[in-house]
Enzyme design. Structure first.
Site, short mmCIF file in Angstrom:
data_model
loop_
_atom_site.label_atom_id
_atom_site.label_comp_id
_atom_site.label_asym_id
_atom_site.label_seq_id
_atom_site.Cartn_x
_atom_site.Cartn_y
_atom_site.Cartn_z
N LYS A 84 0.83 -1.21 0.00
CA LYS A 84 0.00 0.00 0.00
C LYS A 84 0.86 1.26 0.00
CE LYS A 84 -3.96 -1.93 2.49
NZ LYS A 84 -4.87 -1.77 3.64
N GLU A 114 1.15 -5.31 4.14
CA GLU A 114 0.25 -5.97 5.10
C GLU A 114 -0.12 -7.35 4.59
OE1 GLU A 114 -3.29 -3.56 5.46
OE2 GLU A 114 -2.38 -2.31 7.01
N LYS A 115 -0.48 -8.22 5.51
CA LYS A 115 -1.13 -9.48 5.15
C LYS A 115 -2.42 -9.12 4.42
CE LYS A 115 -2.22 -13.89 5.41
NZ LYS A 115 -1.49 -14.82 4.52
N HIS A 165 -16.29 -4.16 4.76
CA HIS A 165 -15.87 -2.80 5.12
C HIS A 165 -16.92 -2.28 6.09
CE1 HIS A 165 -14.84 1.58 3.83
NE2 HIS A 165 -15.62 1.62 4.87
N GLU A 199 -12.40 3.40 9.73
CA GLU A 199 -12.75 2.30 8.83
C GLU A 199 -12.02 1.04 9.24
OE1 GLU A 199 -13.13 4.88 4.67
OE2 GLU A 199 -11.60 3.35 4.85
N ASN A 250 -11.16 8.69 8.45
CA ASN A 250 -11.64 9.84 7.68
C ASN A 250 -11.94 10.97 8.65
OD1 ASN A 250 -11.66 8.31 5.26
ND2 ASN A 250 -13.57 7.39 5.93
N ARG A 278 -13.60 13.76 8.10
CA ARG A 278 -14.63 14.64 7.50
C ARG A 278 -16.01 14.04 7.76
NH1 ARG A 278 -12.74 11.11 3.56
NH2 ARG A 278 -14.42 9.79 2.77
#
Ligand code: MV4
Length: 458
Positions: A169, A211-212, A219, A286, A301, A303
């Site tokens: 990522k 990451e794994k 989600h 999240e 996030n 916002r």
């Protein structure tokens, strides 16, 4: 006897400038009106006929249609706030809502930014630093590299330890950009090179972490709210697993996968994460949730989000009002909010779901907006409205609320079938087909659901 007039709170803002457009600008204006706060709309020349311009107390034209020259133009927005004497700016979502520089410039000009501090935005905007912050707060994260990777060799070592598949990522990424799934070591070099090139071009930052890879996750995000006095509460979760290419299409609360125990654990983790950084305002943590109901921090996030209405409908709470109150320095109640009933949101976009969700701007010739019990529609459009091609394609959010998930889906189908939009293609046929899917109705879905959805039934 004298009637008791509601007095304005001594800390409350007098006038708020809304640095946004579309339904969210209207959403903020509506709450301001209820709170007795004056509003300033800003608009590009493409949005001259938009409803947020008409519903605000004042409106200032901030430039031509391209966002860079209007809704993203910081000096112009600050000037608009100064000439109208606004004491706060609400950035909505998207545009400058998570821009640390804008938050800082507002602060330096004595204008309250109704959102996160520059420091908070920077810490959560850099995904590797956000993850490190959450680890320190005791929030569960996916096993992986300890911060940024320095080389392919180091990455391969970490991957061998956590085992393939892994996911690479971009630390500046988020929303799925600059990400690569790696299934075996011989794919590592290529994934590394292409992800870094993509991240450097997109963000000017090629920092990577590993990451794994969590397969077939859900989600699920926790809405939180913190005040200026260190109190943080959670307001339950939203399930946002129904996405296509990282664009959410349906969100609901509560999650059909949730249990009381999982909510308690995820709520406590979200609060710990937000409290550790002294988070002020509304925000969302999240998580990825796997089939064993183990959960892992993904992103924060800072916002208000598009899907906030589903939370509002199950906890009977105005999140924009809360956001404005905490920004003004009013303390929150401090308790958590658990769901009553069920709410679902379908994003109605001017897109053709039969043609890969290709954007379909144009003029809305006929419009009928559904209504009735348990139906809420947040939209800025009207019959005759010309959808500009310059911005995102969402034209409405259809939200239904009922006692149970089953009734909520029945209501959604009824409302979708009443919804008439002529002149442009929309995602309404997709949503109607989705509401008939047996797996969807059973709550049996992950973030991969739409990859195997049969769009020929749309
Ligand atoms: C993941 C993952 C699986 N394992 N991380 C996608 C967007 C960005 N926020 C992170 N994402 C993912 N991270 C690990 N370790 C799967 C995704 C992912 C995803 C997450 C949420 C919603 C939709 C998604 C679609 C594809 C991949």
């Amino acid at each position: 006897m004298l009637a008791s007039l509601p007095l304005p709170h001594p800390l409350m803002f007098n006038k708020i400038l809304i640095a946004n457009r579309g339904e969210i600008a209207l959403r903020v204006i509506r709450t301001c009106r209820e709170m007795g706060i004056k509003t300033v709309a800003v608009y590009s020349t493409a949005d001259k006929e938009s409803l947020h311009v008409r519903f605000a107390d004042e409106a200032v034209c901030i430039g031509p249609p391209p966002s860079r020259q209007s809704y993203l133009n910081i000096p112009t927005l600050i000037a608009a706030a100064e000439i109208t004497n606004a004491d706060a700016i609400h950035p909505g979502y998207g545009f400058l809502s998570e821009n640390a520089e804008f938050s800082r410039i507002c602060q330096e000009n004595g204008i309250k930014f109704i959102g996160a501090s520059p420091d908070m935005i920077n810490r959560m905007g850099d995904k590797a630093s956000a993850k490190a912050t959450m680890i320190a707060a005791g929030v569960p994260v996916v096993p992986g590299s300890d911060g940024l990777l320095q080389s392919v060799e180091q990455g391969k070592k970490v991957a061998a330890k956590i085992k393939y598949p892994v996911i690479l990522k971009a630390t500046a990424g988020g929303g799925g950009r600059g990400m690569r799934i790696i299934n075996a070591e011989d794919e590592f070099q290529h994934a590394w090179d292409s992800a870094r090139t993509e991240a450097a071009a997109a963000f000017g930052n090629d920092g990577m972490y590993l990451e794994k890879y969590v397969e077939e996750p859900r989600h699920i995000e926790i809405q939180i709210c913190g005040d200026q006095y260190g109190h943080v509460c959670h307001l339950s979760e939203r399930d946002c697993s129904i996405q296509r290419r990282h664009q959410k299409l349906v969100e609901e609360a509560p999650s059909p996968f949730m249990t009381d125990d999982l909510r308690e654990r995820m709520g406590a983790a979200a609060i710990a994460g937000a409290a550790a950084i002294g988070y002020e305002g509304v925000g969302t943590i999240e998580f990825l949730v796997d089939k064993n109901r183990d959960f892992y921090f993904m992103e924060m996030n800072t916002r208000i989000q598009v899907e906030h209405p589903v939370t509002e409908e199950i906890i009977n709470y105005d999140l924009i009002k809360e956001q404005i109150k905490v920004a003004a320095g009013i303390p929150i109640s401090g308790r958590n909010y658990l769901p009553t009933g069920h709410a679902m949101e379908c994003r109605i976009n001017a897109e053709d779901p039969r043609a890969g969700f290709r954007p379909a701007p144009g003029r809305i010739t006929t419009l009928h907006i559904p209504g009735g019990h348990g139906v809420r529609v947040d939209t800025h459009v009207y019959a005759g409205y010309q959808i500009p091609p310059n911005y995102d394609s969402m034209i409405a959010k259809l939200i239904t609320v009922a006692q149970t998930r089953e009734e909520c889906i029945v209501k959604m189908k009824r409302a979708l079938s009443e919804f008439v939009v002529e002149g442009v293609k929309t995602t309404i046929p997709f949503h109607l087909a989705l509401m008939d899917s047996e797996d969807f109705k059973a709550g049996n879905f992950t973030t991969k659901f739409l990859e195997s959805f049969d769009f020929s039934v749309v």
